[in-house]
Scaffold this active site. Sequence first.
Site, PDB file in Angstrom:
ATOM      1  N   LEU A  23       0.827  -1.201   0.000  1.00 53.46           N
ATOM      2  CA  LEU A  23       0.000   0.000   0.000  1.00 53.46           C
ATOM      3  C   LEU A  23       0.862   1.251   0.000  1.00 53.46           C
ATOM      4  O   LEU A  23       1.844   1.329   0.748  1.00 53.46           O
ATOM      5  CB  LEU A  23      -0.899   0.012   1.242  1.00 53.46           C
ATOM      6  CG  LEU A  23      -1.575   1.358   1.576  1.00 53.46           C
ATOM      7  CD1 LEU A  23      -2.629   1.715   0.522  1.00 53.46           C
ATOM      8  CD2 LEU A  23      -2.192   1.336   2.969  1.00 53.46           C
ATOM      9  N   SER A  24       0.477   2.244  -0.814  1.00 52.87           N
ATOM     10  CA  SER A  24       1.084   3.573  -0.780  1.00 52.87           C
ATOM     11  C   SER A  24       2.593   3.495  -1.037  1.00 52.87           C
ATOM     12  O   SER A  24       3.012   3.010  -2.090  1.00 52.87           O
ATOM     13  CB  SER A  24       0.766   4.248   0.558  1.00 52.87           C
ATOM     14  OG  SER A  24       1.088   5.607   0.538  1.00 52.87           O
ATOM     15  N   ALA A  25       3.428   3.924  -0.085  1.00 50.28           N
ATOM     16  CA  ALA A  25       4.870   3.774  -0.269  1.00 50.28           C
ATOM     17  C   ALA A  25       5.235   2.310  -0.408  1.00 50.28           C
ATOM     18  O   ALA A  25       6.163   1.951  -1.141  1.00 50.28           O
ATOM     19  CB  ALA A  25       5.616   4.392   0.915  1.00 50.28           C
ATOM     20  N   ALA A  69       4.374   1.482  -3.958  1.00 46.48           N
ATOM     21  CA  ALA A  69       5.435   1.978  -4.836  1.00 46.48           C
ATOM     22  C   ALA A  69       6.672   1.094  -4.738  1.00 46.48           C
ATOM     23  O   ALA A  69       7.339   0.820  -5.740  1.00 46.48           O
ATOM     24  CB  ALA A  69       5.777   3.421  -4.471  1.00 46.48           C
TER      25      ALA A  69
END
Length: 366
Positions: free
Chosen positions: A126-128, A131
């Site tokens: 999720l999120s970072a 990424a």
Amino acid sequence: MIQQKNSRQLTELKNFGSNPGLLRCWLYLPTILAPKTPLVVVLHGCTQNAATYDHGSGWSKLAEEKGFAVLFPEQQRANNANLCFNWFEPGDIRRDAGEALSIREMIGHVVVSHGMDPDKVSITGLSAGGAMANVMLAAYPELFAAGAIIGGLPYGIASGVGQAFERMRGHKAPSVSQLQLALTTAAIKLGDYPRISVWHGTHDQTVKPVNAEQIVQQWAGVHHVSGTPDVIETINGHSRKVWLDERGRQVIEVNLITGMAHGVPLSFAAEAPLGNSGPFMLEAGVSSTARIARSWGLADDADVAIAEDAYQRGPEFTAAPSGIEAVIAKAMAYAKPGPARDAAGRDEQGVGKVINDALRAAGLMR
């Protein structure tokens, strides 16, 4: 080396490699660990840790029921004050460097030490963490069968914190050719690239939804698909688009969750929800955990239906402790034939022994 165990049954591993990114490593193994077990790598978001993300998303619960293992890399404040994986730092996203290499070492250690299937390794975050999952898919494409990026960003689009915030807001987006060049120069890939699944809230103000479109554009080149999806459908009120390769295999999908902010889409209204509500764990009437696992061959339609409360129990249904049916089923699947039947035609050990052994393994019987 096993170091300690916490209340969530995640075991911390140390000495898994050189660990240049100085990350921590946690592992969940199902009660019955079959040969060639699949492995799922799960990366938490900013301000989270391995245990809180697992508690919210439900990955270890599903792993126990379905018999796969889960690896949780974990960031430390010494590396990032907000506990974000450093997906925007060049030294942490290159192949064989920094945090990317640390995660690669974790995976290699666990696969070898536990005899897992190297062809069935998948990654999500999720999120970072999403990424960073994309970083791993780009830098080590030969390592993964598939990946799922939730509220994440494309690979190689930022260098430093300032540029990272610009990309999160959707500003100064790279061109399609720049996106695809970043991916193709991350590693030399011979053979198929991993399948990609993208999940993003339409009202995400932290990482703008344009990033989901850019991830699709980035991976479209190596999968040789056009910008036009082959399948467009609505799932529980949410948009899903699918791209098929020339062999008719699903290689990219994007799920845009209507009205959802920044977080993991889950279904807490279900009678038996998979995961728990909390920061960045959001009610969406759809279980991304169950659906991602199903797309990787680790769960089935019934698991998705139960997680989203579409499964109707019949009058013959009797509740049992969570995961026990799966424990028994897996024990039965791997059981060796027992002794021959007695004179009355009864099985002296066989099924009864297998079930008892399974219950003992689950800690429910002495």
